[in-house]
Design a protein around this motif. Sequence first.
Motif, PDB file in Angstrom:
ATOM      1  N   GLY A 163       0.825  -1.202   0.000  1.00  0.00           N
ATOM      2  CA  GLY A 163       0.000   0.000   0.000  1.00  0.00           C
ATOM      3  C   GLY A 163       0.863   1.258   0.000  1.00  0.00           C
ATOM      4  N   ALA A 164       1.967   1.224   0.750  1.00  0.00           N
ATOM      5  CA  ALA A 164       2.862   2.381   0.797  1.00  0.00           C
ATOM      6  C   ALA A 164       3.517   2.622  -0.559  1.00  0.00           C
ATOM      7  N   ILE A 165       3.892   1.548  -1.278  1.00  0.00           N
ATOM      8  CA  ILE A 165       4.513   1.713  -2.603  1.00  0.00           C
ATOM      9  C   ILE A 165       3.505   2.310  -3.584  1.00  0.00           C
ATOM     10  N   PHE A 166       2.268   1.830  -3.541  1.00  0.00           N
ATOM     11  CA  PHE A 166       1.238   2.402  -4.421  1.00  0.00           C
ATOM     12  C   PHE A 166       0.990   3.874  -4.083  1.00  0.00           C
ATOM     13  N   PRO A 170       1.780   4.653  -8.354  1.00  0.00           N
ATOM     14  CA  PRO A 170       1.027   3.465  -8.777  1.00  0.00           C
ATOM     15  C   PRO A 170       1.807   2.560  -9.732  1.00  0.00           C
ATOM     16  N   VAL A 171       2.624   3.154 -10.642  1.00  0.00           N
ATOM     17  CA  VAL A 171       3.385   2.325 -11.588  1.00  0.00           C
ATOM     18  C   VAL A 171       4.394   1.470 -10.839  1.00  0.00           C
ATOM     19  N   LEU A 172       5.114   2.074  -9.887  1.00  0.00           N
ATOM     20  CA  LEU A 172       6.076   1.308  -9.095  1.00  0.00           C
ATOM     21  C   LEU A 172       5.356   0.277  -8.224  1.00  0.00           C
ATOM     22  N   GLY A 173       4.159   0.647  -7.768  1.00  0.00           N
ATOM     23  CA  GLY A 173       3.365  -0.321  -7.011  1.00  0.00           C
ATOM     24  C   GLY A 173       3.009  -1.532  -7.852  1.00  0.00           C
ATOM     25  N   ALA A 174       2.654  -1.288  -9.119  1.00  0.00           N
ATOM     26  CA  ALA A 174       2.338  -2.394 -10.030  1.00  0.00           C
ATOM     27  C   ALA A 174       3.556  -3.291 -10.247  1.00  0.00           C
ATOM     28  N   CYS A 175       4.755  -2.668 -10.333  1.00  0.00           N
ATOM     29  CA  CYS A 175       5.987  -3.464 -10.471  1.00  0.00           C
ATOM     30  C   CYS A 175       6.175  -4.379  -9.262  1.00  0.00           C
ATOM     31  N   LEU A 273      14.559  -0.753 -12.769  1.00  0.00           N
ATOM     32  CA  LEU A 273      14.567  -0.474 -14.211  1.00  0.00           C
ATOM     33  C   LEU A 273      13.491   0.546 -14.584  1.00  0.00           C
ATOM     34  N   ILE A 274      12.237   0.250 -14.197  1.00  0.00           N
ATOM     35  CA  ILE A 274      11.122   1.139 -14.555  1.00  0.00           C
ATOM     36  C   ILE A 274      11.266   2.479 -13.831  1.00  0.00           C
TER      37      ILE A 274
END
Length: 581
Positions: A163-166, A170-175, A273-274
Motif C-alpha cells: 500500500g505504501a509503494i502504491f 502506482p506504476v512502481l506499485g504495479a511493479c 529499471l522502470i
Amino acid sequence: MSTETAGKLPIASSAQVRRVTLGLLRQDKWALVVVVALYLLATLAGLAAPYLMGRIVDGVRTGISVSTIDKYALIIGGFVLLQMLLTTLARYAGHRFGDRILARLREDFVESTLRLPVSLVERAGTGELMTRSAVDVPNIGAAARDAVPEIFISGLQVLVILGAIFFLDPVLGACGLVGVPVLVGITRWYLRRARSAYLAEGEAMSVMTQELASTTQGARTVEALDLAEQRIAAADSSVGAAFARRRASLRLRTVFFPVVDFSHTLPVVLVLLIGGLLHGKGWVTLGTVIAATLYLWQMVDPLDKVLQWAEQLQSGWASLARLTGVAEVRAAASVTSQTPQGETIRVERVRYAYRNRDVLHDIDLTVRPGERLALVGPSGAGKSTLGRLIAGIDPPRSGRVTVGGVPVSELEPIERHKRVALVTQEHHVFVGTLRENLILAAPHATDAEVLSALQTVNAEWLNTLPDGLDTELGDGALELDPGQAQQLALARIVLADPQVLILDEATAMLDPTTARHAERSLASVLSGRTVIAIAHRLNTAHDADRVAVLEDGRIVELGSHDELVAAGGTYADLWRTWHDG
C-alpha cells in the motif's frame, strides 16, 4: 472423519480442523485483538524509515540543510525504536496467546485420549498415541507460538508495504506485484501436496515409534529367543519408510524455496529499471524510486517468513488434524444420557466378530445383583470376549449388553466405571507416589480412605515403606513385586467402588504363594458386589452361585456347580478332568 483405517486412530478433515481452530481463537478473542493491534502499529512504525530516506535523498538534491537531515535521522531512529518496542510487545502477547491455545489443546488431548475406547487404543498400538503426543503436540506448539504470529505479522507487513509503494507511485506499485502470480502459483502447488505429505510422514513416524517401542519393551524376549536380527530388520524397514516419507516432503521444499527466491528478486529489478526510466523522464523523483526499492527490500523479509513458516504451519495443521481426530472419536461415539435403574446385567442375542468372523453367537444371559457367576469353557470359547462386552470395552456386533436397562458401552466412562470394572492379569504402577497411584481411581479420596483401601486388600507391606503414602514408585524409585502391584490394583478397585466386578483370572500369572495372598485380598474386595469370574481354574466355578459354560462362542450349559456336575455334560467333563489332574 476424513480417514479412519482399521487399527489406526482417525484423522480429522480440514473442515473439522478449521472449526476447532476458530473455536480456540474465539475463546481468547480479546487477546487476539491486542496481538493484531500491536502488530499493526509495529508495521506502521516500520514504514517511516524508507519514506523519510526518500525525503532525505530528494532534499539533498534541492539543498536541504544538515540540521534538517539530522532531524529526519532522529525521527527515523525514534520510529525504529518504536517499531522494536511494539514488535517485542506483540511477540510477547502473541506467544502468551499461543501458549494458552497449546495448553488447552494439551488438556483436551489428554482428556480425549483417556476417554478413547480401549479396543480402539489396543488396535492402534502405543506408537500411534506416543507419536501424536510426543511429535504432534510440539508441532502444534511451534505453529501456535511461532508460525501463526509470524505469518500474520509478515502478511500484514506485506499488505501495508505494498500500500505504501502504491501511495508513492502506482506504476512502481504495479511493479511490486509482478512476483505475486509466481508466488501464488508455487504456493498453491506446494500446499496441494504438503498436507498429504506431512500426514504420510506422521503416519510413518507412528509406525516407526511403535516398532521401536515394541522391540524395547520385549527386549528380554528378543534376547531369549535370539530374535535380534529379525527385530533389527523390522526396525530398519520402519526407519527406511519414515526416511522415505521425510524425503518426499523435502523434495517439495527443494522446488518451493528457489522459486520463492526468484519471485522476491523480480519486483526489485523491475522497480529499479522502470523507476530509472520514469526518473529519467522526470515523472518520479529519485527519492521515490529509492523509497520504493527500500520498501520492496523491506518486504523480502516478511515474505520469506511467511513462506518459511508456511512449512511449519502445514506440519502443525497436519498435527492438529491428527489430534482433532482423537477428540472426534469421542464426539462420534454413541453416548446415552440415561441413568441405569438397578444393577441387573442382561446380555440379549449378542453376536461379536473378530476380523469379520463371529466368535460369539446369540448369547443370552442375565446376571442378578449380588450374584456370583463363573464363565468357564475351553480356551478360545469366548469367555474373555464376553467379559469385555459386559464391561463395555467393546460393543456387540448385534444384540445388547445392558446394566440397569442401559447399554453398557454407551455409558459415559465415569458412569460406566462406577457400574462395572474389569480386573485382569495386567496391572500397572505409574510413576509417582503411592497416594497418587491410588487416588487415580478416586481423585477426591482422603488419606483415611486410601489407607482403609490398602487395609482391605491386606497390603501389610505399607508399613515397611520409607515414606508411607508419599513413597515414590516406578522407574528409578521403589519397584513393587507382582503381588504388591496386584494389591495396589485391587485397592484402586476398592476406592472406585464399582457395583459389578468382572475378574479375568486376575491372579493367574502370580506364583502360588503370592496368588494365595492376592486371592485373600480379592475376597475382601468382592464382598457385597456382583461378580462375574472368568474361570480357568475350576475351584472358582465351584464357589460360584451359577456357572455358564461356553463352547465355540455359545452358552451350552447354565446352572449351579452341583446341577451341572449331576447333568453329566460339558461342565462335568471339565470338572472331572481338572479335579483328577
